[in-house]
Each structure stands twice: as C-alpha cells, then as structure tokens.
Motif scaffolding. Structure first.
Motif, PDB file in Angstrom:
ATOM      1  N   ASP A 225     -14.587  14.427 -14.809  1.00 12.58           N
ATOM      2  CA  ASP A 225     -15.143  15.759 -14.641  1.00 12.58           C
ATOM      3  C   ASP A 225     -14.868  16.215 -13.211  1.00 12.58           C
ATOM      4  N   GLU A 226     -14.668  17.513 -13.019  1.00 12.96           N
ATOM      5  CA  GLU A 226     -14.318  18.038 -11.702  1.00 12.96           C
ATOM      6  C   GLU A 226     -15.294  17.559 -10.626  1.00 12.96           C
ATOM      7  N   PHE A 227     -14.740  16.919  -9.603  1.00  9.25           N
ATOM      8  CA  PHE A 227     -15.535  16.344  -8.515  1.00  9.25           C
ATOM      9  C   PHE A 227     -16.678  15.477  -9.056  1.00  9.25           C
ATOM     10  N   ALA A 228     -16.452  14.863 -10.225  1.00 13.31           N
ATOM     11  CA  ALA A 228     -17.424  13.979 -10.874  1.00 13.31           C
ATOM     12  C   ALA A 228     -18.680  14.713 -11.327  1.00 13.31           C
ATOM     13  N   MET A 229     -18.579  16.015 -11.560  1.00 17.49           N
ATOM     14  CA  MET A 229     -19.728  16.815 -11.983  1.00 17.49           C
ATOM     15  C   MET A 229     -19.692  17.007 -13.492  1.00 17.49           C
ATOM     16  N   GLY A 230     -20.330  16.092 -14.234  1.00 15.67           N
ATOM     17  CA  GLY A 230     -20.372  16.241 -15.679  1.00 15.67           C
ATOM     18  C   GLY A 230     -20.698  14.946 -16.372  1.00 15.67           C
ATOM     19  N   SER A 231     -20.978  15.049 -17.652  1.00 12.75           N
ATOM     20  CA  SER A 231     -21.356  13.889 -18.454  1.00 12.75           C
ATOM     21  C   SER A 231     -20.451  13.718 -19.664  1.00 12.75           C
ATOM     22  N   SER A 232     -19.257  14.322 -19.606  1.00 17.21           N
ATOM     23  CA  SER A 232     -18.408  14.290 -20.798  1.00 17.21           C
ATOM     24  C   SER A 232     -16.913  14.301 -20.511  1.00 17.21           C
ATOM     25  N   THR A 233     -16.502  14.425 -19.261  1.00 20.82           N
ATOM     26  CA  THR A 233     -15.096  14.594 -18.865  1.00 20.82           C
ATOM     27  C   THR A 233     -14.475  15.797 -19.568  1.00 20.82           C
ATOM     28  N   GLU A 234     -15.266  16.856 -19.706  1.00 25.74           N
ATOM     29  CA  GLU A 234     -14.767  18.125 -20.241  1.00 25.74           C
ATOM     30  C   GLU A 234     -14.554  19.162 -19.148  1.00 25.74           C
TER      31      GLU A 234
ATOM     32  N   ARG B 199     -14.423  13.523 -30.260  1.00 20.51           N
ATOM     33  CA  ARG B 199     -15.615  13.291 -29.441  1.00 20.51           C
ATOM     34  C   ARG B 199     -15.253  13.029 -27.984  1.00 20.51           C
ATOM     35  N   ILE B 200     -16.280  13.170 -27.145  1.00 23.41           N
ATOM     36  CA  ILE B 200     -16.094  12.981 -25.704  1.00 23.41           C
ATOM     37  C   ILE B 200     -16.156  11.479 -25.371  1.00 23.41           C
ATOM     38  N   PRO B 201     -15.557  11.062 -24.241  1.00 24.04           N
ATOM     39  CA  PRO B 201     -15.597   9.659 -23.828  1.00 24.04           C
ATOM     40  C   PRO B 201     -16.673   9.383 -22.790  1.00 24.04           C
ATOM     41  N   GLY B 202     -17.623  10.309 -22.637  1.00 26.35           N
ATOM     42  CA  GLY B 202     -18.614  10.168 -21.574  1.00 26.35           C
ATOM     43  C   GLY B 202     -18.072  10.707 -20.265  1.00 26.35           C
ATOM     44  N   GLY B 203     -18.968  10.797 -19.293  1.00 22.09           N
ATOM     45  CA  GLY B 203     -18.534  11.318 -18.004  1.00 22.09           C
ATOM     46  C   GLY B 203     -19.417  10.832 -16.879  1.00 22.09           C
ATOM     47  N   SER B 204     -18.991  11.005 -15.659  1.00 17.70           N
ATOM     48  CA  SER B 204     -17.803  11.759 -15.325  1.00 17.70           C
ATOM     49  C   SER B 204     -16.511  10.947 -15.429  1.00 17.70           C
ATOM     50  N   GLY B 205     -16.643   9.615 -15.545  1.00 14.71           N
ATOM     51  CA  GLY B 205     -15.454   8.773 -15.518  1.00 14.71           C
ATOM     52  C   GLY B 205     -14.898   8.452 -16.887  1.00 14.71           C
TER      53      GLY B 205
ATOM     54  N   ARG C  19     -21.550   3.849 -16.420  1.00 16.70           N
ATOM     55  CA  ARG C  19     -22.290   3.237 -17.534  1.00 16.70           C
ATOM     56  C   ARG C  19     -22.279   4.100 -18.796  1.00 16.70           C
ATOM     57  N   GLN C  20     -22.441   5.396 -18.630  1.00 18.30           N
ATOM     58  CA  GLN C  20     -22.475   6.261 -19.802  1.00 18.30           C
ATOM     59  C   GLN C  20     -21.132   6.289 -20.544  1.00 18.30           C
ATOM     60  N   PRO C  21     -19.983   6.440 -19.853  1.00 24.11           N
ATOM     61  CA  PRO C  21     -18.705   6.311 -20.559  1.00 24.11           C
ATOM     62  C   PRO C  21     -18.508   4.927 -21.181  1.00 24.11           C
ATOM     63  N   GLY C  22     -18.978   3.874 -20.471  1.00 18.51           N
ATOM     64  CA  GLY C  22     -18.879   2.538 -21.045  1.00 18.51           C
ATOM     65  C   GLY C  22     -19.600   2.455 -22.371  1.00 18.51           C
ATOM     66  N   ALA C  23     -20.801   3.026 -22.426  1.00 20.58           N
ATOM     67  CA  ALA C  23     -21.608   2.952 -23.638  1.00 20.58           C
ATOM     68  C   ALA C  23     -20.932   3.628 -24.816  1.00 20.58           C
ATOM     69  N   VAL C  24     -20.377   4.823 -24.603  1.00 19.46           N
ATOM     70  CA  VAL C  24     -19.853   5.591 -25.735  1.00 19.46           C
ATOM     71  C   VAL C  24     -18.402   5.241 -26.075  1.00 19.46           C
ATOM     72  N   THR C  25     -17.762   4.388 -25.270  1.00 18.85           N
ATOM     73  CA  THR C  25     -16.406   3.920 -25.612  1.00 18.85           C
ATOM     74  C   THR C  25     -16.372   2.437 -25.958  1.00 18.85           C
ATOM     75  N   GLY C  26     -17.541   1.780 -25.996  1.00 17.51           N
ATOM     76  CA  GLY C  26     -17.581   0.368 -26.367  1.00 17.51           C
ATOM     77  C   GLY C  26     -17.021  -0.556 -25.319  1.00 17.51           C
ATOM     78  N   THR C  27     -17.127  -0.168 -24.049  1.00 15.29           N
ATOM     79  CA  THR C  27     -16.625  -0.988 -22.955  1.00 15.29           C
ATOM     80  C   THR C  27     -17.765  -1.383 -22.020  1.00 15.29           C
ATOM     81  N   VAL C  28     -17.446  -2.199 -21.026  1.00 16.88           N
ATOM     82  CA  VAL C  28     -18.413  -2.630 -20.028  1.00 16.88           C
ATOM     83  C   VAL C  28     -18.255  -1.756 -18.790  1.00 16.88           C
ATOM     84  N   GLY C  29     -19.357  -1.218 -18.303  1.00 13.00           N
ATOM     85  CA  GLY C  29     -19.322  -0.419 -17.085  1.00 13.00           C
ATOM     86  C   GLY C  29     -20.493  -0.778 -16.197  1.00 13.00           C
ATOM     87  N   VAL C  30     -20.232  -1.093 -14.929  1.00 10.36           N
ATOM     88  CA  VAL C  30     -21.287  -1.569 -14.030  1.00 10.36           C
ATOM     89  C   VAL C  30     -21.314  -0.736 -12.753  1.00 10.36           C
ATOM     90  N   LYS C  31     -22.512  -0.292 -12.389  1.00  4.51           N
ATOM     91  CA  LYS C  31     -22.751   0.338 -11.095  1.00  4.51           C
ATOM     92  C   LYS C  31     -23.230  -0.753 -10.147  1.00  4.51           C
TER      93      LYS C  31
END
Length: 502
Positions: free
Chosen positions: A126-135, A150-156, A181-193
């Motif tokens: 998402d532009e400058f990481a502003m978003g929850s969907s990479t739209e 469907r969206i892959p989560g965002g911003s990453g 974490r949110q993109p990890g959840a909706v794409t079935g991957t591991v994402g860690v902050k």
C-alpha cells in the motif's frame, strides 16, 4: 512449476551446503515462477533477473572456493519497496517516488547482502504502507494467490503473496499496525513483527516512526527465524535500536512440546466482527497447544478495545510529520514547475499529483490531530491510551508467557469490497495493533482454512522474548502438519478455480 521452489529456505540452504544445488539453479527457478505468475498477482514491482543471477553466481563461487557461508547464503529474497536499495528504485508504491533510486542501502538490506542472500526485487505495498489490503499502491493492487478475487492483506501484501506463490522462499516486510502479520494470516504464511528496536529501521522509509518495525515473511517458523536472525542486531544509526544480543530464534523452533508454557487467550479478541470460521480454527489451534503441554488461561486486557481508535490518531499524526518531506523541492516527483508558479504552488501541485486518496486522508487527519487546540484532545489522549495498553501487556505477561488471538477477524475479503469504507478497512488490523502500540514481539502462524481460505493464529510475547513466539509457532506448525498430512501451503500447487495457476 519446479518442485525445487516449494522447499523451505532451510532445506534449500542445506542442499546448497551439501553441493546438491547451486544458488544459480534456485534463482533461475524463482525467476521463472515470477515470470509466470507476477503478471497476474502483481507481487513484485521491480525484478532484475541478470543482476540476481550475478549475485547467485558470486555466492556459488565463494562456496566453491571453500568459504564458510551462513545458512541463508544463496537463498533468493524479496524486499518490500519501502526499504532503500542502491540497485533498485524505492518507490513506496507511490507516484511521489516513482523511479527514485536511493544513494544508500537500508540496514536490513545491508544485512541481507552480508548474509549472502540474493535480492530478486522489490515487492508491492500500500502507498507508503498506508493500508490493510495492498490496494492503495499507485502501481495496482496485489492479488491473493489463494483466490485472485481477494486481497493479500496489507500493507505488505506483495511480500506475503510472493512467498505464498513460491516466487521466493523468503521476503522482508515492515509492520506498523499489522502489515506483516495480517498479510501472513490471509495468505497462509508466517509473518513476524520483531520487538521494536530489535531490527534497525535505518533506511526504511518512515511512516509512523514510533510504530514501524521490520520483520520476516516465510512459509515456516524455522525459515522466519533464520531471516529474523539475519536482519536483527544493534545499529547505532537507529536511535531506537536495542543494544542486546539477538535471541536464539532458530533454536526455539526445535522445541517439540510446550510443557511449562503458560498461554493466555486475550478475551477482548472475540465476539462481534469475528467470522465463525476464524474463531473455529482459533479454538482448534488452542486445543492443539493444550495437547502439546501448554497451560491455557484466559487473560483480560481491557485497554486493547481502545487500541484501534488510538492508533488511528497516533499513526496519521506521525505520518503527517514524516511525509512533509515530500514537497517536490529535494527529490522525487516535482509537478507544475514551469517557471510561473511559486514554491508553495509547486508543493501543492506535487502533493496533489504524488499522493493517493488514502495518503491524503491520513495526512489531513494527522495534521488536524496535531494542530493547535486539538493536540491534547486527540494526539495526547491517544498517547495516554497507549500507556494503558503497555500496562495491560505488562500485567498479562506477569501471568503468562505468551498471549494468543486470531491474527485477523476475517479471512481475506474481496478486492474493492472495503475501498469505499475506511473504517471497515481499518478493522482488519484490530488484533495486531496493540503489539505495535506496546513495542512487543508478535507473529502470525497458519492455523487452517475457513471456506478454503487461510486463517492465522497470532502469538504475542514480551519485548526481546521473540524466541517464545517461535517456540509456540513451531509446535503448532508440527501439530497441524501431523493433522493435515503436510503443511498448509503444500495444497497451493493443487488449487482450482480463480486461484493463481501454478
């Protein structure tokens, strides 16, 4: 699709160390997958195949010469396009920085190069990481490999989609309110902050400086741990960097049970707004943790209910300040400079042309929250809520070793579904925001499927106790693999219908 690219980064590293695989072979396989799927998924914004192959050959030459290399040497990686890179443009998915090539590498990128990893390209966000969907990317949305409607989560979403679609074994993201974490959840991957300050922000284009934090995107807990160890460590160029040894994260993934581990369920993360399928997978995961020896208790963190509104005052306020530097005067886009306009007019035209709709919305909101007469009522009050959230975490971690919750209230929503409803969009980060507000470690791990779409389990731990996240995540991963007969993502090669063609 080559079976090679479905292997974990750890396994690929072992094959290369044993002389059974070269980095060039692996890199070519990844590039072929990118060529096949990126026109559909739009996960990568920039890829340089020849440069990637040069990097791979250099690693192969070092290994052939007998040089002792690290476990990730020769492994391809994607980098979210808000990290400065000297060999790729850094656009932050914005017209404001279109085509801009930085004069230096971000600290995370320096560490990737030092580890011998092969940087394939820059991933969408998402532009400058502003978003929850990479739209909100100026260069088009990224799509979810599980269902391209469907969206892959965002911003990453670009990093997560690239890993989920086997374009790369690993990718780097950044997490301000759940963007790993949110993109990890909706794409079935591991994402860690990572713990705030555990990995340097130097050279990561700032959105909200007190919240931004790098982290890994992977398909397994072990792979994420390997990447987090590679990018972590003290950096004097980052004022928030923690001068402590990097925890043994990979060692934590070797745990076979959770005996003696107290796991707290956050009671505030359930109820209205949570899909039945998400809650069902969450409770099934809880039972697997219990069977692995964990003691499960309920923990109340009442201030978490105020995290979302507080975040959407603090984050836009810091963003407004950080994005003020993009004025058309120094670098990036410059619009309307025909010799007849004042500097102020050029700045206005540049910002009008350079920032997208969501960016303008947040800049206006943040500027208002910081304005005279409103600072104490809005920004100051939000910071008080932040202190309450930190206190809730501190009390909770006196009772338990980790906290768990669903990573997101819903599975991936359809493209365009929430673009006209900002509040509905912001709700996607409901569970992830508190950890950014407190600065503790948090990660999302696959927890199963709801109606054929991935669901994530979030694990939260105290600052610099990131290893606890990996222990719980790895034990859950093995329990679920035993239940399913293999990893969740192994089904990706057999998806039908509107899914990406593998």
């Amino acid at each position: 699709m080559s079976a090679l690219i479905t292997k974990s980064a750890a396994e690929l590293g072992r094959l290369m160390a044993a002389g059974e695989l070269t980095s060039e072979e692996l890199t070519r396989a990844c590039l072929e997958q990118i060529e096949a799927l990126n026109p559909t998924l739009n996960a990568f914004l920039a890829v340089d195949a020849e440069h990637a192959l040069e990097q791979a050959r250099a690693v192969d030459a070092r290994r052939a010469a007998g040089e002792e290399l690290g476990p990730l040497a020769g492994i391809p990686v994607g980098v979210k396009d808000n990290y400065c890179t000297t060999d790729f443009p850094t656009t932050c998915s914005s017209r404001m920085l279109e085509g801009w090539v930085p004069p230096y590498d971000a600290a995370v990128v320096e560490r990737l190069r030092a580890a011998g990893m092969v940087i394939l390209g820059k991933t969408n966000l998402d532009e400058f990481a502003m978003g929850s969907s990479t739209e909100t990317s100026a260069f088009g949305p990224t799509l979810n490999p599980w269902d391209t409607a469907r969206i892959p989560g965002g911003s990453g979403g670009g990093s997560a989609a690239a890993v989920a679609a086997f374009m790369v074994p690993l990718a780097v993201g950044s997490d301000t309110g759940g963007s790993i974490r949110q993109p990890g959840a909706v794409t079935g991957t591991v994402g860690v902050k990572c713990t705030y300050g555990g990995s340097s922000r130097y050279g990561m284009v700032a959105m909200a400086s007190s919240l931004d934090q790098p982290g890994p995107c992977a398909r397994t807990a072990e792979d994420a741990a390997l990447l987090q160890e590679a990018i972590s460590g003290h950096d004097p160029r980052d004022s928030a960097s923690i001068d402590l040894p990097v925890p043994d994260l990979v060692g934590a993934t070797r745990a076979t049970d959770l005996a003696g581990v107290k796991v707290g369920i956050v009671t505030e993360f359930s109820g209205d707004g949570y899909e039945d399928g998400v809650l069902a997978r969450f409770h099934e995961a809880v039972e697997l943790l219990r069977e692995a020896g964990a003691e499960i208790v309920e923990v109340s963190c009442p201030s978490f209910t105020y995290a979302l509104p507080a975040y959407y005052l603090i984050q836009p306020a810091e963003l407004s300040s950080n994005l003020a530097r993009f004025d058309g005067m120094r670098y990036g886009l410059r619009a309307g400079d025909d010799g007849t306009r004042s500097a102020e007019q050029v700045m206005n035209l540049t910002r009008e042309a350079g920032f997208g709709r969501e960016g303008k919305r947040r800049i206006i909101l943040g500027t208002y929250a910081l304005s005279a007469g409103y600072y104490d009522a809005y920004y100051g009050s939000a910071q008080k809520v932040r202190s309450l959230i930190q206190a809730d975490f501190a009390r909770a971690f006196e009772q338990v070793d980790v906290l768990i919750s669903p990573s997101t209230p819903t599975v991936a929503f359809t493209v365009g579904e929430r673009t006209e409803d900002p509040m509905a969009m912001y709700m996607a980060d409901l569970c992830t925001i508190p950890s950014n507000m407190a600065g503790n470690a948090a990660g999302s791990f696959p927890a199963g499927l709801s109606e054929g779409l991935p669901v994530g389990l979030q694990v939260m731990a105290p600052p610099m106790e990131d290893a606890r996240i990996y222990r719980v995540g790895a034990v859950l991963e093995r329990a679920l693999e035993a239940k399913w007969g293999g990893p969740l993502w192994s089904d990706m090669t057999q998806l039908e219908g509107s899914k990406a063609e593998f």
